[in-house]
Design a protein around this motif. Structure first.
Motif, PDB file in Angstrom:
ATOM      1  N   ILE A  23     -68.175  -4.303  30.506  1.00 42.81           N
ATOM      2  CA  ILE A  23     -68.838  -3.133  30.172  1.00 42.81           C
ATOM      3  C   ILE A  23     -67.475  -2.068  29.493  1.00 42.81           C
ATOM      4  O   ILE A  23     -66.478  -2.006  30.260  1.00 42.81           O
ATOM      5  CB  ILE A  23     -69.065  -2.267  31.601  1.00 42.81           C
ATOM      6  N   PHE A  24     -67.910  -1.327  28.457  1.00 42.33           N
ATOM      7  CA  PHE A  24     -67.116  -0.585  27.807  1.00 42.33           C
ATOM      8  C   PHE A  24     -67.384   0.890  27.900  1.00 42.33           C
ATOM      9  O   PHE A  24     -68.558   1.201  27.547  1.00 42.33           O
ATOM     10  CB  PHE A  24     -66.860  -0.958  26.214  1.00 42.33           C
ATOM     11  N   THR A  25     -66.716   1.756  28.589  1.00 40.08           N
ATOM     12  CA  THR A  25     -66.872   3.141  28.587  1.00 40.08           C
ATOM     13  C   THR A  25     -65.935   3.813  27.603  1.00 40.08           C
ATOM     14  O   THR A  25     -64.748   3.757  27.953  1.00 40.08           O
ATOM     15  CB  THR A  25     -66.552   3.614  30.121  1.00 40.08           C
ATOM     16  N   ILE A  26     -66.413   4.256  26.726  1.00 35.90           N
ATOM     17  CA  ILE A  26     -65.918   4.743  25.274  1.00 35.90           C
ATOM     18  C   ILE A  26     -65.984   6.191  25.294  1.00 35.90           C
ATOM     19  O   ILE A  26     -66.920   7.076  25.230  1.00 35.90           O
ATOM     20  CB  ILE A  26     -66.645   4.207  24.193  1.00 35.90           C
ATOM     21  N   PHE A  27     -64.752   6.989  25.230  1.00 39.84           N
ATOM     22  CA  PHE A  27     -64.436   8.333  25.042  1.00 39.84           C
ATOM     23  C   PHE A  27     -63.790   8.349  23.712  1.00 39.84           C
ATOM     24  O   PHE A  27     -63.251   7.366  23.346  1.00 39.84           O
ATOM     25  CB  PHE A  27     -63.590   9.070  26.139  1.00 39.84           C
ATOM     26  N   PRO A  28     -63.789   9.560  23.106  1.00 41.50           N
ATOM     27  CA  PRO A  28     -63.117   9.809  21.774  1.00 41.50           C
ATOM     28  C   PRO A  28     -61.434   9.634  21.789  1.00 41.50           C
ATOM     29  O   PRO A  28     -61.198   8.805  21.004  1.00 41.50           O
ATOM     30  CB  PRO A  28     -63.149  11.034  21.356  1.00 41.50           C
ATOM     31  N   ALA A  29     -61.151   9.565  23.084  1.00 41.75           N
ATOM     32  CA  ALA A  29     -59.500   9.483  22.956  1.00 41.75           C
ATOM     33  C   ALA A  29     -59.100   8.322  24.029  1.00 41.75           C
ATOM     34  O   ALA A  29     -58.099   7.983  24.251  1.00 41.75           O
ATOM     35  CB  ALA A  29     -58.910  10.633  23.494  1.00 41.75           C
ATOM     36  N   LYS A  30     -60.286   7.402  24.649  1.00 44.22           N
ATOM     37  CA  LYS A  30     -60.065   6.668  25.528  1.00 44.22           C
ATOM     38  C   LYS A  30     -61.066   5.422  25.747  1.00 44.22           C
ATOM     39  O   LYS A  30     -62.164   5.755  25.378  1.00 44.22           O
ATOM     40  CB  LYS A  30     -59.842   7.287  26.996  1.00 44.22           C
ATOM     41  N   ILE A  31     -60.845   4.137  25.914  1.00 47.38           N
ATOM     42  CA  ILE A  31     -61.590   2.960  26.140  1.00 47.38           C
ATOM     43  C   ILE A  31     -61.432   2.495  27.540  1.00 47.38           C
ATOM     44  O   ILE A  31     -60.053   2.076  27.704  1.00 47.38           O
ATOM     45  CB  ILE A  31     -61.522   2.181  24.918  1.00 47.38           C
ATOM     46  N   ILE A  32     -62.293   2.443  28.322  1.00 43.18           N
ATOM     47  CA  ILE A  32     -62.184   1.687  29.418  1.00 43.18           C
ATOM     48  C   ILE A  32     -63.064   0.637  29.531  1.00 43.18           C
ATOM     49  O   ILE A  32     -64.053   0.694  29.295  1.00 43.18           O
ATOM     50  CB  ILE A  32     -62.585   2.750  30.843  1.00 43.18           C
ATOM     51  N   ILE A  33     -62.344  -0.523  29.996  1.00 45.14           N
ATOM     52  CA  ILE A  33     -62.946  -1.804  30.020  1.00 45.14           C
ATOM     53  C   ILE A  33     -62.922  -2.280  31.422  1.00 45.14           C
ATOM     54  O   ILE A  33     -62.031  -2.582  31.944  1.00 45.14           O
ATOM     55  CB  ILE A  33     -62.409  -2.932  29.145  1.00 45.14           C
ATOM     56  N   ASN A  34     -64.236  -2.639  31.839  1.00 44.68           N
ATOM     57  CA  ASN A  34     -64.489  -3.241  33.266  1.00 44.68           C
ATOM     58  C   ASN A  34     -65.311  -4.428  33.147  1.00 44.68           C
ATOM     59  O   ASN A  34     -65.958  -4.533  32.157  1.00 44.68           O
ATOM     60  CB  ASN A  34     -65.327  -2.188  33.918  1.00 44.68           C
ATOM     61  N   LYS A  35     -65.010  -5.317  34.021  1.00 48.03           N
ATOM     62  CA  LYS A  35     -65.556  -6.737  34.092  1.00 48.03           C
ATOM     63  C   LYS A  35     -66.597  -6.442  35.489  1.00 48.03           C
ATOM     64  O   LYS A  35     -66.201  -6.106  36.515  1.00 48.03           O
ATOM     65  CB  LYS A  35     -64.641  -7.556  34.479  1.00 48.03           C
ATOM     66  N   ILE A  36     -67.833  -6.924  35.245  1.00 50.11           N
ATOM     67  CA  ILE A  36     -68.726  -6.807  36.403  1.00 50.11           C
ATOM     68  C   ILE A  36     -68.588  -8.087  37.220  1.00 50.11           C
ATOM     69  O   ILE A  36     -68.521  -9.361  36.774  1.00 50.11           O
ATOM     70  CB  ILE A  36     -70.268  -7.060  35.759  1.00 50.11           C
ATOM     71  N   GLY A  37     -68.684  -7.862  38.448  1.00 51.96           N
ATOM     72  CA  GLY A  37     -68.511  -8.973  39.555  1.00 51.96           C
ATOM     73  C   GLY A  37     -69.814  -8.854  40.289  1.00 51.96           C
ATOM     74  O   GLY A  37     -70.944  -8.187  40.062  1.00 51.96           O
TER      75      GLY A  37
END
Length: 74
Positions: free
Chosen positions: A28-42
């Motif tokens: 899952i990519f949570t995308i902001f203009p100044a940041k990208i957060i990458i999470n893995k679904i468990g």
């Protein structure tokens, strides 16, 4: 009978922080203009893999995120 689709299905959002599932993966990519957060679904929760910081200055105009299911890209 063969059905053909002439338009690609590419949902989009202009809202920063909207989670997007990368097609064909469990990321899952949570995308902001100044940041990208990458999470893995468990099985029970999502685990943070990494956070990418972009060097963006000032207000951002025309922020848009596309998910292309045909090519598997965000």
């Amino acid at each position: 009978m063969k059905i053909s689709i002439s338009e690609r299905f590419r949902p989009f959002t202009g809202t920063p922080g909207t989670p997007c599932l990368l097609p064909g993966t469990d990321l899952i990519f949570t995308i902001f203009p100044a940041k990208i957060i990458i999470n893995k679904i468990g099985k029970d929760s999502a685990a943070n893999i990494c956070t990418l910081d972009n060097n963006v200055q000032g207000p951002v105009k025309n922020f848009l995120v596309f998910v292309d299911f045909e090519s598997g890209d965000i």
